[in-house]
Enzyme design. Structure first.
Site, PDB file in Angstrom:
ATOM      1  N   LYS A  26       0.657  -1.387  -0.156  1.00  0.00           N
ATOM      2  CA  LYS A  26       0.014   0.478   0.220  1.00  0.00           C
ATOM      3  C   LYS A  26       0.674   1.109  -0.333  1.00  0.00           C
ATOM      4  CE  LYS A  26      -2.320   1.559   3.290  1.00  0.00           C
ATOM      5  NZ  LYS A  26      -1.890   3.961   3.860  1.00  0.00           N
ATOM      6  N   ASN A  27       2.069   0.738   0.668  1.00  0.00           N
ATOM      7  CA  ASN A  27       2.726   3.087   0.656  1.00  0.00           C
ATOM      8  C   ASN A  27       3.874   2.457  -0.018  1.00  0.00           C
ATOM      9  OD1 ASN A  27       1.677   2.749   3.158  1.00  0.00           O
ATOM     10  ND2 ASN A  27       3.357   2.306   3.849  1.00  0.00           N
ATOM     11  N   ARG A 100      -4.951  11.248   1.489  1.00  0.00           N
ATOM     12  CA  ARG A 100      -3.166  12.288   1.609  1.00  0.00           C
ATOM     13  C   ARG A 100      -2.731  11.791   0.491  1.00  0.00           C
ATOM     14  NH1 ARG A 100      -3.054  13.964   6.412  1.00  0.00           N
ATOM     15  NH2 ARG A 100      -1.347  14.685   6.674  1.00  0.00           N
ATOM     16  N   CYS A 124      -5.368   8.515   7.956  1.00  0.00           N
ATOM     17  CA  CYS A 124      -5.800   8.184   9.485  1.00  0.00           C
ATOM     18  C   CYS A 124      -5.391   9.326  10.653  1.00  0.00           C
ATOM     19  CB  CYS A 124      -5.095   6.948   9.564  1.00  0.00           C
ATOM     20  SG  CYS A 124      -5.229   5.504   8.605  1.00  0.00           S
ATOM     21  N   ASP A 314       3.584   1.062  12.058  1.00  0.00           N
ATOM     22  CA  ASP A 314       2.671   0.277  11.645  1.00  0.00           C
ATOM     23  C   ASP A 314       2.834  -1.527  11.827  1.00  0.00           C
ATOM     24  OD1 ASP A 314       1.370   1.554   9.148  1.00  0.00           O
ATOM     25  OD2 ASP A 314       2.917   1.752   9.192  1.00  0.00           O
ATOM     26  N   VAL A 336       7.231   7.190  16.564  1.00  0.00           N
ATOM     27  CA  VAL A 336       6.933   7.560  15.260  1.00  0.00           C
ATOM     28  C   VAL A 336       5.532   8.384  15.203  1.00  0.00           C
ATOM     29  CG1 VAL A 336       6.374   6.896  12.872  1.00  0.00           C
ATOM     30  CG2 VAL A 336       8.261   5.704  13.982  1.00  0.00           C
TER      31      VAL A 336
END
Length: 441
Positions: A26-27, A100, A124, A314, A336
């Protein structure tokens, strides 16, 4: 409260057993799709997951005149940017919704069209992710930015120029912004204190395939020598290490065994070390990784999150659920995102014993120590979890609630599951495939 179509009933107490597949990260995937805008020829992206962020970026690309179609194999997209054009402001706003990603369109659109528009931004709600920094970076390249009622208007009066930028913190988003803008800027861009996540390296590989000149030093310095023109790329996205780790934590918390096809050891070394310290077992083969609970007690650990190559933020939330089942006191220091531990209140409601602290419980340098954020946690275990009514706060917290509900005795009502679709492909099919007892009311 959410509608019933956004609610999942989870009947807990059954170990997860079986196999699921993870596809592209996803990133990385949405960012690689944005990179196609920079090219003068079509690009092919493979291993693309069916998640909401991909649909949002596809829609935004199509609004800007890029044609996007499926390729020859499942999970393949062909992106043709030959007819890039300005998009209607209202359309951009409507389509971007809470994502975003639109902010990463700025550099490519400034190169292609000379101007860009960015609506208000979502994402988020897990702490301050200042978008102002993106605009500061674009100004360094020579863009002008005007704030209007409906968003930010950006213009490049002449060709953007390379520059020297030092990030105050190695932010992934800011590093992506610099990369996507610097590749076609005139001259050399030097980015220090850059993020070096595997997804950043993969994006650099995508851009290099297109014709970019980018070097990455071991001291977090990235140098980009601008070129006049980029072509297309043909690329298979790296696997989603964050989703893979989520299923690994689910296997541990439910005392199950899950084979994650597509998971890759190299990007998960730090997670795998921690998983082993807690008492989890894993076995790596050429096609994936099997994760399981080997029986006996799990061990409490001290854990600090950090940017890559540290323990990813994450990975923290799903693992904390498993730590509620470990013997002793586990200490978690989140460095983070300052409000990533808010999800633990729901775990306490289910029977966990988790205490949050404003102090830094760990030795790592941390931006939140003197700033009144509850960013450290002490987890006391093992505790039996009981089914409960849960409202999902964000993507990873949401998956953590699912894991807790699966590990708990009794039935939980989980509200807001649609948020999980942002980053977990077909999770509603994957759960039953692993023997989870779930249904909709």
């Amino acid at each position: 409260m959410t509608g019933t179509d956004d609610v999942l009933l989870v009947h807990g107490g059954t170990p997860l057993e079986g196999e699921i597949r993870v596809r592209g990260a996803k990133n990385l995937v949405p960012k690689a799709m944005v990179a196609a805008l920079l090219g003068s020829e079509p690009s092919r992206l493979r291993n693309v997951p069916e998640i909401r962020d991909v649909r949002v970026v596809r829609g935004l690309l199509e609004l800007h005149g890029v044609t996007v179609r499926g390729g020859e194999e499942p999970g393949e997209l062909v992106l043709d940017p030959s007819h890039v054009e300005s998009a209607n402001v209202a359309d951009i706003d409507a389509h971007a919704g809470s994502s975003r990603i639109p902010i990463l369109f700025c550099g490519p659109l400034l190169h292609r069209l000379g101007h860009a528009f960015i609506p208000g931004l979502g994402g988020c709600d897990i702490g301050g992710r200042p978008v102002n920094f993106h605009f500061d970076v674009l100004r360094e390249f020579g863009a002008t930015i005007e704030k209007r009622a409906d968003g930010q208007y950006l213009e490049a009066p002449q060709r953007l120029r390379g520059c020297k930028i030092e990030l105050p913190y190695p932010s992934v988003g800011s590093t992506e912004q610099v990369l996507l803008t610097a590749v076609l800027a005139e001259g050399v861009t030097e980015l220090s204190n850059a993020a070096v996540e595997p997804e950043i390296e993969d994006l650099i590989c995508v851009l290099q395939k297109m014709g970019a000149i980018i070097s990455m030093d071991t001291d977090r310095t990235i140098r980009v020598t601008g070129v006049d023109k980029l072509g297309g790329y043909n690329h298979r996205a790296l696997p989603d290490r964050l989703e893979a780790a989520s299923w690994a934590s689910a296997a541990l918390a439910t005392e199950g065994s899950v084979y994650v096809r597509g998971a890759s050891q190299r990007e998960m070394v730090t997670f795998l070390n921690t998983y082993r310290k807690v008492g989890g077992a894993f076995e790596v083969d050429d096609d994936g990784i099997r994760f399981w609970h080997p029986g006996g007690a799990l061990d409490a650990i001290a854990l600090e999150t950090d940017v890559h190559p540290g323990f990813q933020t994450d990975w923290q939330q799903p693992l904390v659920v498993a730590l509620t089942q470990a013997s002793g006191l586990s200490i978690v220091h989140e460095t983070v995102y300052e409000s990533r531990l808010g999800f633990t209140s729901a775990l306490n409601q289910m029977g966990a014993h988790i205490q949050l602290y404003r102090e830094c419980l760990g030795g790592m340098p941390c931006r939140f120590g003197q700033r009144n954020f509850l960013h450290s946690a002490v987890v006391s275990g093992p505790t039996k979890l009981q089914g409960s009514d849960l409202v999902i706060p964000d993507l990873r917290g949401g998956f953590s609630y699912l894991i807790a509900a699966l590990a708990a005795q009794g039935t939980s009502r989980v509200h807001g599951i649609d948020l999980i679709n942002r980053g977990y492909e077909n999770f509603m099919e994957k759960l039953p495939a692993l023997g989870a007892r779930v249904d909709t009311p």
